[in-house]
Design a protein around this motif. Structure first.
Motif, PDB file in Angstrom:
ATOM      1  N   LEU A   8       0.726  -1.214  -0.127  1.00 44.83           N
ATOM      2  CA  LEU A   8      -0.006   0.086   0.176  1.00 44.83           C
ATOM      3  C   LEU A   8       0.812   1.235   0.066  1.00 44.83           C
ATOM      4  O   LEU A   8       0.539   2.079  -0.768  1.00 44.83           O
ATOM      5  N   LEU A   9       2.025   1.372   0.804  1.00 48.57           N
ATOM      6  CA  LEU A   9       2.960   2.269   0.958  1.00 48.57           C
ATOM      7  C   LEU A   9       3.528   2.559  -0.286  1.00 48.57           C
ATOM      8  O   LEU A   9       3.756   3.819  -0.983  1.00 48.57           O
ATOM      9  N   TYR A  10       4.056   1.515  -0.892  1.00 51.90           N
ATOM     10  CA  TYR A  10       4.867   1.504  -2.473  1.00 51.90           C
ATOM     11  C   TYR A  10       3.815   2.057  -3.372  1.00 51.90           C
ATOM     12  O   TYR A  10       4.434   2.844  -4.342  1.00 51.90           O
ATOM     13  N   ILE A  14       4.285   5.212  -5.763  1.00 46.58           N
ATOM     14  CA  ILE A  14       4.559   5.186  -7.406  1.00 46.58           C
ATOM     15  C   ILE A  14       3.576   6.280  -7.858  1.00 46.58           C
ATOM     16  O   ILE A  14       3.604   6.801  -8.979  1.00 46.58           O
ATOM     17  N   ARG A  15       2.252   6.192  -7.149  1.00 47.01           N
ATOM     18  CA  ARG A  15       1.201   7.085  -7.756  1.00 47.01           C
ATOM     19  C   ARG A  15       1.512   8.632  -7.736  1.00 47.01           C
ATOM     20  O   ARG A  15       1.493   9.619  -8.659  1.00 47.01           O
ATOM     21  N   GLY A  22      11.058   7.017  -9.415  1.00 46.07           N
ATOM     22  CA  GLY A  22      10.859   8.022  -8.364  1.00 46.07           C
ATOM     23  C   GLY A  22      10.357   7.582  -7.117  1.00 46.07           C
ATOM     24  O   GLY A  22      10.660   8.220  -6.076  1.00 46.07           O
ATOM     25  N   ALA A  23       9.721   6.679  -7.114  1.00 45.15           N
ATOM     26  CA  ALA A  23       9.100   6.007  -5.905  1.00 45.15           C
ATOM     27  C   ALA A  23      10.279   5.671  -4.970  1.00 45.15           C
ATOM     28  O   ALA A  23      10.211   5.664  -3.505  1.00 45.15           O
ATOM     29  N   ALA A  24      11.356   4.762  -5.722  1.00 41.80           N
ATOM     30  CA  ALA A  24      12.252   4.407  -4.783  1.00 41.80           C
ATOM     31  C   ALA A  24      13.143   5.558  -4.139  1.00 41.80           C
ATOM     32  O   ALA A  24      13.569   5.242  -3.141  1.00 41.80           O
ATOM     33  N   ARG A  25      13.456   6.482  -4.973  1.00 44.22           N
ATOM     34  CA  ARG A  25      14.151   7.530  -4.389  1.00 44.22           C
ATOM     35  C   ARG A  25      13.631   8.165  -3.248  1.00 44.22           C
ATOM     36  O   ARG A  25      13.866   8.689  -2.145  1.00 44.22           O
ATOM     37  N   GLN A  26      11.974   8.478  -3.199  1.00 50.31           N
ATOM     38  CA  GLN A  26      11.106   8.720  -2.318  1.00 50.31           C
ATOM     39  C   GLN A  26      11.330   7.988  -0.875  1.00 50.31           C
ATOM     40  O   GLN A  26      11.374   8.372   0.287  1.00 50.31           O
ATOM     41  N   VAL A  34      10.689  -2.117  -5.024  1.00 50.65           N
ATOM     42  CA  VAL A  34       9.452  -1.348  -5.491  1.00 50.65           C
ATOM     43  C   VAL A  34       8.687  -2.209  -6.475  1.00 50.65           C
ATOM     44  O   VAL A  34       7.401  -2.451  -6.282  1.00 50.65           O
ATOM     45  N   ASN A  35       9.254  -2.269  -7.237  1.00 46.93           N
ATOM     46  CA  ASN A  35       8.525  -3.217  -8.651  1.00 46.93           C
ATOM     47  C   ASN A  35       8.166  -4.537  -8.026  1.00 46.93           C
ATOM     48  O   ASN A  35       6.944  -4.779  -8.622  1.00 46.93           O
TER      49      ASN A  35
END
Length: 313
Positions: A8-10, A14-15, A22-26, A34-35
């Motif tokens: 849910l957090l990941y 991503i959204r 970008g999600a991984a950096r965040q 993440v994938n």
């Protein structure tokens, strides 16, 4: 506080970022992790949540539904964390506020100042958007509180409080209309108009009156910037139409404030703009957000009362 499923957090990261990297950096983790979480989540749901496009990731219809669920769950988690902090005697939290540009000069500085004095442990993030887009910010969880004039209705957004503010014609100090007690749009038509674009509340509030004019006015400028329209009106390039809020705040010796002449409808009634405080419907507000709503409501109600208070002669 990460008490919810990692997927849910990941997904939410991503959204927001629009990409796996970008999600991984965040999240400060590897992109492959993440994938993997996204693939596992899609397999569990039986639906693809994102379309993989060359320009990035875009939500599918199933992704749109899941995004709404994720927003509700994560905002409720924030509320829980703040409530637990209150039980521990802590006074902290973060509030993301989005408001129309005209409020950044006058109303928001006062609200923010009051918040920082009353609740010094709470941090604020403040953004600007047009009235037409603020509902989406609040509904999607990108903002906790939205402040806008005459905001379009949205099924996932509710009014927490509101106040009525009068719309006026802004003219240069030496303009022939500058000393009038009030004016109608028809009385303004001999001069060029400086109008906002369709997504600005100032335009929506006078759109009906504009359509009823015998001839369309000459609009020399259509702008998205409230500050630009104020300055052009003060410099004598035309007549703009806005509330009094923030009119004097940005004036200077080089650029004096425009004159505010109250605007009336063709029937002789004041044209009023409702300024609302908006939050996501069904959300239990965290203490920090509730405190901001309270401060903003108090300031709006006080300023709105000044608008309707009889002027001394």
């Amino acid at each position: 506080m990460h008490i919810h499923a990692r997927g849910l957090l990941y997904f939410d990261a991503i959204r927001r970022s629009g990409s796996i990297r970008g999600a991984a950096r965040q999240l400060f983790i590897d992109a492959s992790a993440v994938n993997r979480q996204l693939i596992q989540l899609e397999q569990e749901l039986g639906f693809a949540l994102f379309e993989r496009l060359s320009s990035g990731l875009q939500l599918t219809p199933a992704g749109e539904l899941f995004a709404r669920h994720a927003t509700h769950v994560l905002q409720d988690a924030e509320w829980l964390e703040n409530e637990l902090d209150m039980l521990r005697g802590l006074q902290r939290g973060k509030v993301h506020v989005v408001g129309v540009e005209s409020l950044h000069c006058a109303l928001l500085p006062e609200v923010i100042g009051t918040m920082l004095e009353r609740h010094p442990g709470i941090s604020l993030q403040v953004s600007s958007a047009s009235s037409g887009h603020i509902a989406d910010y609040v509904a999607s969880g990108r903002a906790d509180v939205g402040l806008a004039f005459d905001m379009p209705q949205h099924e996932d957004v509710v009014h927490a409080a509101s106040g009525q503010f009068r719309l006026g014609a802004l003219v240069a100090d030496g303009h022939p209309l500058a000393r009038r007690r009030s004016v109608t749009l028809a009385q303004c038509t001999p001069w060029p108009f400086i109008l906002g674009t369709e997504d600005l509340a100032s335009y929506a509030l006078i759109q009906g009156e504009l359509q009823n004019l015998p001839e369309p006015p000459r609009a020399v400028v259509r702008a998205t910037s409230v500050e630009l329209m104020k300055r052009l009106a003060a410099a004598g390039h035309g007549i703009a139409f806005q509330t009094r809020l923030g009119l004097e705040a940005t004036a200077s010796a080089a650029t004096p404030a425009a004159r505010f002449v109250p605007l009336e409808s063709a029937q002789g009634t004041p044209i009023l703009g409702p300024l609302g405080i908006h939050v996501r419907s069904g959300r239990s507000l965290p203490p920090a957000t509730a405190a901001f709503v309270e401060c903003a409501s108090q300031v709006i109600q006080r300023l709105a009362a000044q608008e309707t208070r009889p002027k001394r002669r």
